[in-house]
Design an enzyme around this catalytic site. Structure first.
Site, PDB file in Angstrom:
ATOM      1  CE1 TYR A   1      34.438  58.688  63.802  1.00 27.01           C
ATOM      2  CE2 TYR A   1      34.123  58.034  61.511  1.00 27.01           C
ATOM      3  CZ  TYR A   1      33.666  58.094  62.822  1.00 27.01           C
ATOM      4  OH  TYR A   1      32.451  57.559  63.139  1.00 27.01           O
TER       5      TYR A   1
ATOM      6  CG  MET B   1      30.402  51.524  58.415  1.00 20.16           C
ATOM      7  SD  MET B   1      29.671  50.740  59.846  1.00 20.16           S
ATOM      8  CE  MET B   1      31.080  50.477  60.888  1.00 20.16           C
TER       9      MET B   1
ATOM     10  NE  ARG C   1      46.742  30.513  43.663  1.00 22.97           N
ATOM     11  CZ  ARG C   1      45.842  31.286  43.034  1.00 22.97           C
ATOM     12  NH1 ARG C   1      45.607  32.517  43.464  1.00 22.97           N
ATOM     13  NH2 ARG C   1      45.181  30.842  41.986  1.00 22.97           N
TER      14      ARG C   1
ATOM     15  CE  LYS D   1      38.935  33.269  41.723  1.00 27.24           C
ATOM     16  NZ  LYS D   1      40.223  32.841  42.230  1.00 27.24           N
TER      17      LYS D   1
HETATM   18  C1  LIG Z   1      42.655  29.415  39.071  1.00 29.35           C
HETATM   19  C2  LIG Z   1      42.178  30.701  38.495  1.00 29.35           C
HETATM   20  N1  LIG Z   1      41.920  30.778  37.186  1.00 29.35           N
HETATM   21  C3  LIG Z   1      41.492  31.920  36.599  1.00 29.35           C
HETATM   22  C4  LIG Z   1      41.282  33.063  37.354  1.00 29.35           C
HETATM   23  C5  LIG Z   1      40.826  34.312  36.657  1.00 29.35           C
HETATM   24  O1  LIG Z   1      41.816  35.285  36.718  1.00 29.35           O
HETATM   25  P1  LIG Z   1      41.549  36.735  36.128  1.00 29.35           P
HETATM   26  O2  LIG Z   1      40.410  37.279  36.913  1.00 29.35           O
HETATM   27  O3  LIG Z   1      42.814  37.466  36.356  1.00 29.35           O
HETATM   28  O4  LIG Z   1      41.191  36.548  34.694  1.00 29.35           O
HETATM   29  C6  LIG Z   1      41.543  33.035  38.722  1.00 29.35           C
HETATM   30  C7  LIG Z   1      41.354  34.237  39.512  1.00 29.35           C
HETATM   31  O5  LIG Z   1      41.969  34.546  40.474  1.00 29.35           O
HETATM   32  C8  LIG Z   1      42.005  31.822  39.311  1.00 29.35           C
HETATM   33  O6  LIG Z   1      42.274  31.739  40.621  1.00 29.35           O
END
Ligand SMILES: Cc1ncc(COP(=O)(O)O)c(C=O)c1O
Length: 373
Positions: A265, A313, A136, A37
């Site tokens: 800055y 920046m 969550r 992701k």
């Molecule tokens: C649902 C879920 N599974 C697995 C992972 C992977 O976690 P990690 O990067 O700590 O291995 C994440 C990452 O945030 C996640 O949201």
């Protein structure tokens, strides 16, 4: 040839090495869902997915459906799990058309998916997200039984597994993680008691994989450890991981400053005595956290030197007093190695009070990436 002084290098061989390390930590029968992701944590969704597919990973996890569609469009054939689920009729159509595996956690998406499965005469694989203590996404683990009964009423849906997420698996105190694992196991038992096969239950993130063998179940979900990072800067991995991302720029200018000269800055830094400084070509616009102001370090001429003053920046200023032979155009390494010295994502995370995930994401998405096969 690039037209930027800054370059992000992604070492795909090291990614392959880290996948092998994941395999060494799990049972040979346990499957792996590689988490890609957010543009593979800033490393490039397609390049990372292709490498993982070539190296025999069983499935991929994305947050949202647009990432899954991009993978399919570019020829990735692996099962793709959509971790944040689907919301609309159009989403469920895309799920069926592209053979995707959504995570479900509400009745609305069950209805949408079941309706689409019926219309197309297909079965849709799903995972059920339960909340075992993360607070969550997911239905409360105590309600998993009734929800699974509901799923059994939909012939078009095949529940591949339960999934849940660990909130504290990187902590030295295992108490809370044990509770989460227990809650998960009970929900799995309930499902099996209802006659469900549940072949691919999954709970473990990188910290779970590395620190809690009993969290592995039938499938694990490594993210950060594939990229060579740690769940938190203080975490001790049980075996070595190799950094996948490197980030370097150049020295734009070298100059001498007299005593009591303000730098950058807000004048949060004044020289104490005469100093030699290097102005370097990346700042927060290129993915370096602004919180490295007066705290971070950069590698120049093989030495780890201090960032002084506020991070701008597109520039940072480094104290190179006493470092010999630095000239305009020299390489400056923000993340990676130079000579004998190195800076990791976890070093940067430690200096800026965050985690390497955020560092990789912000660096990886801000500059031109070059891939090393
Ligand atoms: C649902 C879920 N599974 C697995 C992972 C992977 O976690 P990690 O990067 O700590 O291995 C994440 C990452 O945030 C996640 O949201």
């Amino acid at each position: 040839m690039t037209f930027s002084p800054n370059i992000v290098k992604i070492d795909l061989q090291n990614l392959g090495f880290n996948l092998t390390q994941v395999k060494r930590l799990i049972d040979p029968k346990t499957r792996i869902m590689g988490i890609v992701k957010s543009d593979a944590y800033g490393h490039g969704l397609l390049e990372v997915a292709r490498l993982l597919e070539r190296n025999g990973i069983e499935s991929l996890g994305v947050a949202h459906i647009h990432e899954a569609l991009k993978l399919r469009k570019h020829g990735i054939r692996l099962p793709i799990i959509i971790l944040c689920g689907i919301r609309s009729g159009q989403d469920s159509e895309e799920v069926v058309n592209n053979d995707l595996t959504p995570v479900v956690f509400d009745l609305q998406s069950l209805d949408l998916l079941a309706g689409e499965a019926l219309r197309k005469g297909k079965r849709i694989n799903i995972h059920l997200k339960i909340d075992t203590g993360m607070g969550r996404l997911g239905i409360p683990h105590e309600e998993a039984g009734p929800f699974m009964k509901k799923i059994l009423e939909y012939p078009g849906l095949r529940l591949e597994g339960l999934m849940s997420h660990l909130s504290s698996a990187d902590e030295p105190d295992y108490g809370f993680t044990r509770e989460q694992i227990g809650n998960f196991q009970r929900a799995v038992n309930t499902g099996r008691g209802l006659g469900l096969d549940l072949p691919l239950n999954n709970l473990a993130n990188s910290a779970g994989i590395m620190a809690h063998r009993d969290s592995h179940f039938e499938m694990v979900r490594p993210g950060i450890m594939l990229y060579g990072g740690l769940p938190s800067p203080e975490f001790h991995p049980p075996l070595p991981l190799r950094p996948v991302m490197g980030f370097s720029g150049i020295v734009l200018q070298v100059k001498d400053l007299p005593d009591q000269t303000p730098v950058s800055y807000g004048r949060i830094y004044y020289t104490e005595g005469p100093k030699k400084i290097a102005i370097v070509s990346a700042g927060y616009g290129d993915g370096l956290p602004r919180s490295l102001s007066n705290r971070g370090k950069v590698l120049i001429a093989g030495k780890k030197v201090d960032i002084i003053g506020t991070v701008c920046m597109n520039m940072v200023i480094c104290d190179i007093t006493g470092v010999r032979d630095v000239a305009d155009g020299d390489e400056a390494v923000f993340l990676g190695t130079q000579g004998e010295e190195g800076i990791t994502g976890d070093d940067i995370a430690g200096w800026s009070d965050t985690i390497s995930y955020e560092i990789f994401l912000s660096i990886g998405q801000s500059s031109i990436r070059e891939y090393i096969e």
